[in-house]
Design an enzyme around this catalytic site. Structure first.
Site, PDB file in Angstrom:
ATOM      1  N   LYS A  14       0.882  -1.228   0.117  1.00  0.00           N
ATOM      2  CA  LYS A  14       0.017  -0.019   0.011  1.00  0.00           C
ATOM      3  C   LYS A  14       0.789   1.362   0.024  1.00  0.00           C
ATOM      4  CE  LYS A  14      -2.505  -0.957   3.851  1.00  0.00           C
ATOM      5  NZ  LYS A  14      -1.799  -1.964   4.299  1.00  0.00           N
ATOM      6  N   ARG A  90     -10.012   0.517   8.329  1.00  0.00           N
ATOM      7  CA  ARG A  90      -9.969  -0.928   8.474  1.00  0.00           C
ATOM      8  C   ARG A  90     -11.027  -1.863   9.013  1.00  0.00           C
ATOM      9  NH1 ARG A  90      -3.805   0.581   9.056  1.00  0.00           N
ATOM     10  NH2 ARG A  90      -2.800  -1.540   8.832  1.00  0.00           N
ATOM     11  N   ARG A 129      11.085  -6.370   5.700  1.00  0.00           N
ATOM     12  CA  ARG A 129      11.244  -4.824   6.092  1.00  0.00           C
ATOM     13  C   ARG A 129      11.467  -4.515   7.490  1.00  0.00           C
ATOM     14  NH1 ARG A 129       5.111  -2.127   5.410  1.00  0.00           N
ATOM     15  NH2 ARG A 129       4.947  -3.415   7.407  1.00  0.00           N
ATOM     16  N   ARG A 135      10.359  -0.852  12.950  1.00  0.00           N
ATOM     17  CA  ARG A 135       8.714  -0.709  13.216  1.00  0.00           C
ATOM     18  C   ARG A 135       8.761  -2.006  14.316  1.00  0.00           C
ATOM     19  NH1 ARG A 135       4.547   0.125   8.646  1.00  0.00           N
ATOM     20  NH2 ARG A 135       3.267  -1.085  10.213  1.00  0.00           N
ATOM     21  N   ARG A 146      -1.322  -9.356  13.128  1.00  0.00           N
ATOM     22  CA  ARG A 146      -1.898  -8.351  12.159  1.00  0.00           C
ATOM     23  C   ARG A 146      -2.518  -8.961  11.149  1.00  0.00           C
ATOM     24  NH1 ARG A 146       3.559  -5.282  11.181  1.00  0.00           N
ATOM     25  NH2 ARG A 146       2.506  -4.163   9.599  1.00  0.00           N
TER      26      ARG A 146
HETATM   27  P1  AMP Z   1      -0.018   0.534   9.121  1.00  0.00           P
HETATM   28  O1  AMP Z   1       1.395   1.513   8.934  1.00  0.00           O
HETATM   29  O2  AMP Z   1      -0.852   1.126   8.393  1.00  0.00           O
HETATM   30  O3  AMP Z   1       0.412  -0.896   8.793  1.00  0.00           O
HETATM   31  O4  AMP Z   1      -0.486   0.478  10.459  1.00  0.00           O
HETATM   32  C1  AMP Z   1       0.371   0.388  11.773  1.00  0.00           C
HETATM   33  C2  AMP Z   1      -0.706  -0.038  13.023  1.00  0.00           C
HETATM   34  O5  AMP Z   1      -1.217   1.271  13.386  1.00  0.00           O
HETATM   35  C3  AMP Z   1      -1.571  -1.082  12.605  1.00  0.00           C
HETATM   36  O6  AMP Z   1      -1.202  -2.268  12.948  1.00  0.00           O
HETATM   37  C4  AMP Z   1      -2.559  -0.554  13.636  1.00  0.00           C
HETATM   38  O7  AMP Z   1      -2.357  -0.662  15.048  1.00  0.00           O
HETATM   39  C5  AMP Z   1      -2.611   1.073  13.657  1.00  0.00           C
HETATM   40  N1  AMP Z   1      -3.350   1.691  12.724  1.00  0.00           N
HETATM   41  C6  AMP Z   1      -3.189   2.382  11.362  1.00  0.00           C
HETATM   42  N2  AMP Z   1      -4.207   2.497  10.925  1.00  0.00           N
HETATM   43  C7  AMP Z   1      -5.439   2.160  11.808  1.00  0.00           C
HETATM   44  C8  AMP Z   1      -6.903   2.319  11.517  1.00  0.00           C
HETATM   45  N3  AMP Z   1      -7.223   2.903  10.487  1.00  0.00           N
HETATM   46  N4  AMP Z   1      -7.421   1.833  12.480  1.00  0.00           N
HETATM   47  C9  AMP Z   1      -7.046   1.184  13.489  1.00  0.00           C
HETATM   48  N5  AMP Z   1      -5.620   0.991  13.746  1.00  0.00           N
HETATM   49  C10 AMP Z   1      -4.836   1.512  13.036  1.00  0.00           C
END
Ligand code: AMP
Length: 199
Positions: A14, A90, A129, A135, A146
């Site tokens: 993404k 999400r 990654r 991270r 996840r």
């Molecule tokens: P990402 O960078 O999009 O993979 O997001 C990393 C983490 O941030 C996710 O595993 C969630 O814990 C949190 N997070 C990011 N976006 C959302 C969302 N839209 N709803 C809930 N948690 C989120």
């Protein structure tokens, strides 16, 4: 305006495809994960709350993340041609909130691009990654959760957006530029918006 959701499991590409779309179409990028990581780095209350969920690979509660998105949309740079939502929505509740928020800004969602990547490949990519990203959630234990969370809470949104005629599945298990070509062609067919930079 061109408003697009980048949809897919963790590790589906993404972020990579969002960067290319931003460059090609002059869009504003909202990555809720990036916003939360910045809050964590700054040590804010929101950051502290977010860290407790992110580290385990769980989702931040809907009301909190919807507020985060509302706030990001208020800072929207009007000179941009639209918005890429990367990692939001999400859950179904978030998808409904997104519709309302876009309506408030007199606009709507035009397409949801779903990147399909086999699960073994996702795990491999995220662990790779993790070696460089630093991270807290790019490790074997969080990754497993996840992917489960994606399957249980986020995957059902495919059906929600398919019913609305907005879902555009793309095979995300190919080289980056090939995937991008498919996305750009799909956007043109769907919205009539052509690439700015001709190949
Ligand atoms: P990402 O960078 O999009 O993979 O997001 C990393 C983490 O941030 C996710 O595993 C969630 O814990 C949190 N997070 C990011 N976006 C959302 C969302 N839209 N709803 C809930 N948690 C989120």
């Amino acid at each position: 305006m061109l408003n697009i959701v980048m949809f897919g499991a963790p590790g589906s590409g993404k972020g990579t495809q969002s960067a290319k779309l931003i460059d090609e179409y002059g869009l504003y990028h909202i990555s809720t994960g990036d916003v939360l990581r910045r809050e964590i780095a700054k040590g804010t209350e929101l950051g502290k709350l977010a860290a407790s969920y992110i580290d385990k690979g769980n989702l931040i509660p809907d009301d909190v993340i919807i507020d985060v998105l509302d706030n990001e949309l208020k800072q929207l740079d009007e000179s941009k041609n639209g918005v890429i939502f990367d990692g939001f929505p999400r859950t179904l509740k978030q998808a409904e909130a997104l519709e309302d928020l876009l309506k408030k800004h007199d606009t709507e969602l035009h397409a949801v691009i779903g990147l399909d990547v086999p699960e073994e490949e996702l795990t491999k990519r995220i662990l790779e990654r993790g070696k460089i990203s630093g991270r807290s959630d790019d490790n074997a234990e969080s990754v497993k959760n996840r992917l489960q969370v994606y399957h249980d809470q986020t995957f059902p949104l495919r059906e929600f957006y398919t019913q609305k005629g907005k879902f555009m599945p793309v095979n995300g298990h190919r080289i980056v530029d090939e995937i991008f070509d498919d996305i750009a062609n799909g956007i043109e067919q769907r919205t009539g918006v052509a690439r700015r930079k001709k190949k």
